[in-house]
Design an enzyme around this catalytic site. Structure first.
Site: not given
Lengths: 250, 390
Positions: B90, B129, B133-134, B249, B285, B345, B369, B372
């Site tokens: 993606r 794109f 930069e570093p 985004r 459950q 597991g 992008e 968060h």
């Protein structure tokens, strides 16, 4: 070449099926429908023949209510040029009735080749292709796994139990298509957009009498859970005894 | 794919057709190979010609430039399906479409559009794109890459870019640079840089534990001479690359749902077949709560992105709304991947299953992008009017 492909809309084979309250049909709630797999192979074969042989026309035809238009557009998004819906309230179970409706549409169409899926996933009847060919009075080859067309003649390969046969026939002809012949192409995103602009004609289906109907459907009984009777070689005598006395397969 | 809320009924026939076509492609062409690509640390280049033929690159750009001209919901569904395969796949499509083709479309001259876009849609030319930069990630306005215009109208580019998806695969790089010694972010312009230019170097970034099936590279420009027509004439200021990021985004908000769906479906299937204490673990459950939580968050995320897509098609969406969707959807996908891995597991740590691959990938998606945290601050500013960045 002018090729007609008769296609059917069937539920996705990976669905979980329930029987409807009427007990004569599958409960369609939540089911995803698409072009039948065998029909999609037939569409692919038609497209490949016309791509190889130069300019031609691929016409897709389906019998059924308006929801089949989506299936016809799917075939057009793969590359078919135009579509015809032969409108009915529901797709009849009687294959001969469907064949009569298709033959009535196809007889004046001057098609060189009429393709079908070998059978549809939902009924597995395999009637429509052969019955339509008979009504059109053209030769029919069933369950082709290869199809070559040249100089007005066709050669098809059919898989038999432990062997294969190659059959030859003149055009016009009807061929029903088996799996393995061609991998249906992905409808490209441009193809999907273009399909919306391609001609889709709707006509009433001339079914005639529908003489075969489903009276009842039932699911196979649930398989009982497996059980472990022991481990290693010590379990073999008991296993053989149960295979003889309970499963009765030995 | 479970459609618990009948969200399909909110999609048009062609939106569903687009989704189904890409879904089948991912099932047949991506899923069988992606686990080993990930382990081997290679992008599955072999799928590119067919992916291009399908028409996914720049699919929401107009037909006159060789693109599919889809609406933004259909475009989002493509991203969802591709990331159901892998975030790296993606990411490739996001970068090609939203970060390389989109700036040429939005800021390029007619000649640039006609020259590049049709070939990029066909996958004959791959783009990347260059913004980050570093030393400048969340604050791109501090970038030090500089382009200087010469007397003859040509440009000389110096600087470096980092974390560049497709950086070593691309034939052209859309590079953002300050211009003519002006250190303010208003001097930022976009340039179409051929990667075979003298003075262009790309270096694969080694040692990644995430997005392993993706090309991530560092780019270095040393006295790289660009023709006068390399500049994107309508680009101007930091706003231009940020507009590209808003496009990307938006797609990522959909993509994350795909990764979450893959993990949920895998966990659900596993819970029904894996027997422990003499019954399928789905009967316990604690696993049912996990699954219920996953499903609920997926449905919410789908509705968020779908509505955002409708707003985008109506031309009324805001970058802040995109921040909310990207922030939420990537975050829930990251949680879902982790919970799916736990439900699986010990098997959950294997590349044979997808949960841990998605879990590791999504840590990058969480960070790129706009991290968060940065999106939290974007929303904070939108709510309070107070800018936490300054």
């Amino acid at each position: 070449m002018k090729i007609a492909v008769c296609i059917k809309r069937t539920p996705d084979s990976e669905s979980r099926f329930k029987i409807a309250a009427s007990s004569t049909a599958v409960d369609e709630t939540g089911l995803k429908f698409d072009i039948d797999d065998f029909a999609s192979y037939a569409v692919e074969v038609a497209l490949q023949i016309n791509e190889k042989q130069g300019p031609g026309e691929t016409v897709v035809v389906a019998v059924g209510p308006d929801v089949v238009q989506e299936t016809l557009r799917k075939a057009m998004s793969m590359g078919a040029d135009r579509a015809v819906q032969l409108k009915t309230d529901a797709i009849p179970y009687d294959g001969l009735a469907v064949a009569k409706a298709l033959a009535a549409e196809l007889k004046a169409g001057n098609f060189d080749l009429v393709l079908f899926g070998k059978h549809a996933f939902d009924t597995s009847a395999g009637v429509v292709g052969t019955a339509t060919a008979e009504l059109l009075g053209i030769p029919c080859v069933t369950a082709a796994t290869k199809l070559e067309i040249s100089n007005g003649r066709g050669v098809a390969r059919r898989e038999l139990e432990g062997a294969a046969e190659m059959v030859e026939f003149p055009l016009p002809a009807a061929v029903t298509i088996d799996e393995g012949i061609a991998r249906p192409r992905y409808p490209s995103l441009k193809g999907i957009m273009a399909a919306k602009k391609k001609p889709l004609e709707t006509k009433p289906a001339q079914l005639g009498a529908v003489r075969v109907t489903v009276k009842a459907m039932e699911l196979p009984p649930e398989r009982p859970a497996g059980r472990i009777i022991g481990e290693g070689t010590a379990a073999i005598p008991e296993l053989i005894r149960l295979l003889q006395t309970e499963a009765k397969v030995l | 794919m479970l459609d618990f809320f009948n969200i399909d009924s909110l999609l048009s026939e062609d939106e569903r057709a687009v989704r189904d076509s890409v879904r089948r492609f991912v099932d047949e062409r991506v899923l069988p190979i992606i686990g080993s690509c990930y382990v081997d640390g290679r992008f599955p280049k072999e799928i590119l010609p067919d992916l291009a033929e399908l028409g996914v690159f720049g699919a929401n750009l107009p037909e006159e430039y060789g693109c599919a001209g889809l609406n933004n919901v259909a475009y989002g569904l493509i991203m969802q399906e591709l990331e159901r395969g892998d975030s790296g796949v993606r990411s490739f499509a996001s970068v090609q479409g939203a970060l390389a083709m989109y700036p040429i479309y939005a800021f390029g001259s007619e000649e640039q559009k006609k020259k590049h876009l049709p070939r990029m849609a066909k996958g004959e030319v791959i783009g990347c794109f260059g913004l980050t930069e570093p030393d400048f990630g969340s604050n791109p306005s501090g970038m030090i890459t500089m382009a200087r215009e010469q007397a003859d109208g040509t440009w000389i580019l110096n600087g470096s870019k980092m974390w560049i998806t497709n950086g070593s695969t691309a034939q052209i790089a859309v590079v953002w640079a300050k211009t003519n010694g002006d250190k303010s972010d208003s001097s930022i312009r976009g340039f179409v840089v051929p990667t075979d230019s003298k003075g262009f170097k790309s270096k694969d970034q080694k040692g990644k534990l995430s997005l392993r099936a993706s090309d991530t590279s560092e780019l270095v420009f040393q006295d790289l001479v660009l023709p006068a027509d390399a500049i994107l004439p309508k680009s101007g200021g930091l706003k231009s690359p940020l507009m590209c990021l808003t496009q990307a985004r938006y797609g990522i908000s959909w993509g994350a749902i795909g990764a979450a769906m893959a993990c949920f479906e895998e966990a659900l299937e596993y819970s029904k077949t894996r027997v422990m204490f003499d019954r399928p673990i789905g009967g316990f459950q604690i696993q049912q709560e996990r699954l219920a939580e996953m499903l609920t968050e997926i449905v919410k995320a789908q509705l968020v992105s779908l509505h955002l897509g409708r707003l985008k098609d109506a031309g009324t969406f805001t970058p802040q709304q995109v921040s909310l969707a990207k922030r939420n959807n990537v975050s829930i996908a990251t949680d879902i991947a982790r919970e799916a891995r736990r439900l699986l597991g010990a098997n959950g740590i294997l590349a044979e299953y997808s949960a841990m691959r998605h879990m590791a990938n999504l840590e990058s998606v969480y960070t790129y992008e706009g991290t968060h945290d940065v999106h939290s601050l974007v929303l904070g500013q939108a709510l309070t009017g107070l800018n936490a960045f300054k």
